[in-house]
Scaffold this active site. Structure first.
Site, PDB file in Angstrom:
ATOM      1  N   GLY A 273     -83.604  89.469  81.636  1.00  0.00           N
ATOM      2  CA  GLY A 273     -83.307  89.183  83.006  1.00  0.00           C
ATOM      3  C   GLY A 273     -84.183  88.076  83.502  1.00  0.00           C
ATOM      4  CB  ILE A 274     -87.973  87.925  83.641  1.00  0.00           C
ATOM      5  CG1 ILE A 274     -88.024  89.548  84.387  1.00  0.00           C
ATOM      6  CG2 ILE A 274     -89.030  87.157  84.023  1.00  0.00           C
ATOM      7  CD1 ILE A 274     -89.104  90.392  83.643  1.00  0.00           C
TER       8      ILE A 274
ATOM      9  CB  ALA B 265     -80.175  92.230  76.923  1.00  0.00           C
TER      10      ALA B 265
ATOM     11  CG  HIS C  27     -93.308  92.996  72.391  1.00  0.00           C
ATOM     12  ND1 HIS C  27     -93.574  92.444  71.259  1.00  0.00           N
ATOM     13  CD2 HIS C  27     -93.794  91.760  73.021  1.00  0.00           C
ATOM     14  CE1 HIS C  27     -94.017  91.285  70.980  1.00  0.00           C
ATOM     15  NE2 HIS C  27     -94.100  90.837  72.169  1.00  0.00           N
TER      16      HIS C  27
HETATM   17  P1  ADP Z   1     -86.876  88.011  73.655  1.00  0.00           P
HETATM   18  O1  ADP Z   1     -85.928  88.666  72.457  1.00  0.00           O
HETATM   19  O2  ADP Z   1     -87.620  86.981  73.193  1.00  0.00           O
HETATM   20  O3  ADP Z   1     -87.497  89.156  74.396  1.00  0.00           O
HETATM   21  P2  ADP Z   1     -84.785  87.878  75.521  1.00  0.00           P
HETATM   22  O4  ADP Z   1     -85.260  89.190  75.820  1.00  0.00           O
HETATM   23  O5  ADP Z   1     -84.665  86.981  76.635  1.00  0.00           O
HETATM   24  O6  ADP Z   1     -85.870  87.151  74.330  1.00  0.00           O
HETATM   25  O7  ADP Z   1     -83.437  87.866  74.945  1.00  0.00           O
HETATM   26  C1  ADP Z   1     -82.897  88.944  74.119  1.00  0.00           C
HETATM   27  C2  ADP Z   1     -81.414  88.483  73.541  1.00  0.00           C
HETATM   28  O8  ADP Z   1     -81.569  87.333  72.736  1.00  0.00           O
HETATM   29  C3  ADP Z   1     -80.941  89.511  72.494  1.00  0.00           C
HETATM   30  O9  ADP Z   1     -80.352  90.447  73.421  1.00  0.00           O
HETATM   31  C4  ADP Z   1     -79.718  88.808  71.650  1.00  0.00           C
HETATM   32  O10 ADP Z   1     -78.567  88.775  72.354  1.00  0.00           O
HETATM   33  C5  ADP Z   1     -80.345  87.599  71.711  1.00  0.00           C
HETATM   34  N1  ADP Z   1     -80.986  86.897  70.306  1.00  0.00           N
HETATM   35  C6  ADP Z   1     -81.972  87.499  69.991  1.00  0.00           C
HETATM   36  N2  ADP Z   1     -82.136  86.826  68.634  1.00  0.00           N
HETATM   37  C7  ADP Z   1     -81.167  86.143  68.446  1.00  0.00           C
HETATM   38  C8  ADP Z   1     -80.617  85.365  67.057  1.00  0.00           C
HETATM   39  N3  ADP Z   1     -81.264  85.367  66.029  1.00  0.00           N
HETATM   40  N4  ADP Z   1     -79.454  84.982  67.457  1.00  0.00           N
HETATM   41  C9  ADP Z   1     -78.703  85.227  68.600  1.00  0.00           C
HETATM   42  N5  ADP Z   1     -79.144  85.877  69.645  1.00  0.00           N
HETATM   43  C10 ADP Z   1     -80.161  86.138  69.582  1.00  0.00           C
END
Ligand code: ADP
Ligand code: MG
Length: 590
Positions: free
Chosen positions: A421-422, A572, A221
């Site tokens: 955001g998406i 984020a 990614h």
């Molecule tokens: P992805 O990581 O699958 O791309 P998103 O981008 O929607 O998902 O979300 C990312 C956010 O999720 C991070 O900025 C963080 O705040 C939160 N996050 C990721 N892993 C964890 C975790 N283990 N516990 C709490 N929050 C988490």
């Protein structure tokens, strides 16, 4: 001239659904769509141990392209770069399971682990036996002493190929799990990236890199790797990358060093836009490299199989094969992603499985459910919301998050993969649909319905994490007849406990917990005040937590490999928490 990648799509938000529809057509009767977005093979034998793979879409032709003959039985497909939500994992499991259990085999990403674990819990409630083996082949994502924290990248192709063959004869789920653990242990990959792919929904690149630089060890990614090196030639880069793999076998106490006389399967993968021409030039350099070391290449795979849209870059994956793994490798297989015509089953039978060495620790999943103990409600709340007002407050939160899509995506682009955001927007649209239609009758249920809608629509880490905020928080205020400062305090405390239990993040890891925890702590102090004052204080604490996350070095989620480079930018998810709290506060104030 425009630098924006031209993509031939319809609605950017339905890309994943439409590509899976197309995939079913491409399989032409071999596979069918099950439930929301799972691909399952037709005619799975009745006594077979099932193999389920899956992950985010956008990396085609994996994972869902690996469902096929002598490969995986099914795949749970997420949205673009987002883990499949638990209901999709569960639907796929129900469809592939034949009563002998199902092995979950997928790449180690926090969002996938949380959602597959939740899916496994749903399956176990229906008496389906599930084991999980995580693919952790990316040697640049953590040291050998911390292999369990490595990401899964292109090594998934040889791993699913071998485990898929083994699943045809596995006498039990445990035996298949052993083969998967061993194959993962013997598979190591290194990737590089030269330019990013872009997210279909935003058109934005997943990361930024100078034209004259190569990101060494970069994830699929665009997660940062071990560093940037100057742009160079195929012949110079190839040995540099392969040295990292050889060194890793050497340094890892759990495996023998890769040495003369060993046999390997070599996979040269393009991340998307790097041409077959370039892959072949790299393959030629790799062949020379291994020949000089006396390591025999048993077989080769080459091409764009594990991609990230139009990202340029290559990865090398090496799987050391002994006689048993070689026989599994040699078995023919067929799917959209990978077809191997030649080879034969030979004298392979179930007894080969029991010879496999299972020295590696099992990564079987074990999630526990949150046991939330409501805290004492403070006396004296001066203002409260009724059920309809709670619903309207949550709809206001949904609208505000949808409006903030670009801000949240940008924050995630700085430290993660740019899709936060998406994902949140998708979740909030589902929330609006779930909450808008009928007259709400119960405050706790309204919060919990919001959580359930997010979990089943978002996928990714944030689907499980943010869904848990509203589910665990809502569950803790069950039976309440109004929502005041005391209920808000119980809600935020249990939301925070639930999230920490689900995702394992602690304060300081630079996640949304760093905004949620201060909000929860502050909520206790203000539980005796009016709801308006309490929410105002809670929102300020969440905002403060978000700001403080700028000074933290990420140790969880996609940003953890950035190390000190994650300094200076807020997380984020913490931005989302701050927006959620501020919108709740604004609603109450109005
Ligand atoms: P992805 O990581 O699958 O791309 P998103 O981008 O929607 O998902 O979300 C990312 C956010 O999720 C991070 O900025 C963080 O705040 C939160 N996050 C990721 N892993 C964890 C975790 N283990 N516990 C709490 N929050 C988490
Ligand atoms: Mg993300």
């Amino acid at each position: 001239m425009s630098t924006v990648q031209k993509k031939l799509i319809n609605d950017p938000l339905t890309v994943a659904d439409e590509l899976v529809e197309g995939l079913v057509e491409a399989y032409n009767g071999e596979c069918r769509m099950v439930g929301t977005r799972s691909i399952v093979k037709n005619n799975i034998p009745d006594d077979k141990v099932a193999l389920l793979v899956g992950g985010g879409a956008g990396h085609e032709p994996i994972y869902h392209g690996l469902v096929g003959r002598n490969l995986a039985d099914g795949a749970a497909c997420g949205d673009i770069f987002a883990a499949p939500p638990p209901n999709i994992v569960f639907e796929a499991t129900q469809a592939v399971d034949k009563g002998k259990g199902t092995l979950f085999l997928y790449g180690n990403y926090a969002g996938d682990v949380m959602n597959f674990d939740l899916g496994a819990e749903l399956a176990e409630d229906e008496d389906i036996d599930v084991r999980t083996v995580l693919i952790t082949d990316d040697v640049c994502s953590a040291p050998p002493t911390d292999k369990g924290n490595r990401r899964g990248i292109a090594g998934l192709v040889p791993i699913v190929k071998i485990v898929g063959a083994a699943s045809q004869i596995a006498p039990s789920l445990e035996e298949l799990e052993k083969v998967a653990i061993k194959t993962n242990l013997e598979t190591r990959s290194v990737g590089v990236s030269m330019s990013p792919g872009s997210i279909p929904a935003t058109g934005e690149p997943t990361f930024i890199i100078d034209d004259d630089k190569i990101g060494l060890g970069m994830g699929i990614h665009g997660e940062p790797g071990v560093g940037e090196i100057p742009m160079t030639t195929a012949d110079e880069l190839t040995p540099k990358m392969l040295d990292l793999i050889i060194e890793d076998f050497e340094k890892d106490a759990d495996v023998e060093a890769l040495s003369a006389g060993d046999e390997i399967v070599l996979f040269v993968n393009s991340l998307g836009a790097t041409t077959m021409m370039e892959c072949l030039i790299c393959l030629r350099a790799a062949k020379k490299y291994f020949t000089e070391k006396g390591i025999k290449i048993h077989d080769v795979v080459v091409g764009p199989l594990v991609t990230c849209q139009e990202m340029t870059g290559v990865s090398f994956s090496v799987t050391r094969v002994d006689d048993v793994l070689k026989k599994f490798w040699n078995m023919p297989c067929q799917s959209i992603c990978f077809t191997k015509m030649s080879g034969h089953y030979g004298d392979l039978d179930a007894k080969h499985l029991t010879q496999s060495d299972s020295s590696a620790a099992s990564s079987a999943s074990a999630s526990t459910s949150a046991a939330a103990a409501p805290t004492a409600a403070a006396e004296g709340s001066k203002e409260v919301l009724n059920t309809a007002q709670v619903r309207d407050m949550l709809l206001a939160v949904a609208d505000k998050i949808i409006e903030s899509e670009a801000i949240l995506s940008e924050a995630d682009r700085q430290l993660g993969d740019g899709d936060h955001g998406i994902g949140m927007e998708r979740g909030m649209k589902a929330v609006k649909e779930a909450l808008q239609g009928n007259e709400p009758v119960d405050i706790a249920k309204t919060f919990m319905d919001m959580g359930a809608a997010m979990m089943s629509s978002m996928g990714g880490a944030s689907g499980a994490i943010f869904g848990t905020v509203f589910r665990a928080g809502g569950k803790a205020i069950k039976g309440c007849e109004s929502f005041g400062a005391a209920e808000a305090s119980t809600f935020f405390q249990e939301a925070c406990n639930g999230v920490k239990e689900r995702g394992g993040a602690k304060p300081g890891d630079k996640t949304m917990v760093d905004a949620l925890q201060p909000a929860a702590e502050r909520s206790v102090e203000v539980a005796g005040e009016s709801l308006q004052d309490a929410m105002c204080a809670i929102a300020a604490a969440a905002e403060g937590g978000k700001e403080a996350s700028k000074d933290m070095i990420a140790t969880m989620g996609r940003a953890k490999t950035l190390g000190e480079k994650s300094l200076g930018k807020p997380d984020a998810g913490a931005c989302s928490v701050a927006i959620i709290c501020q919108t709740m506060s604004d609603y109450v104030a109005s």
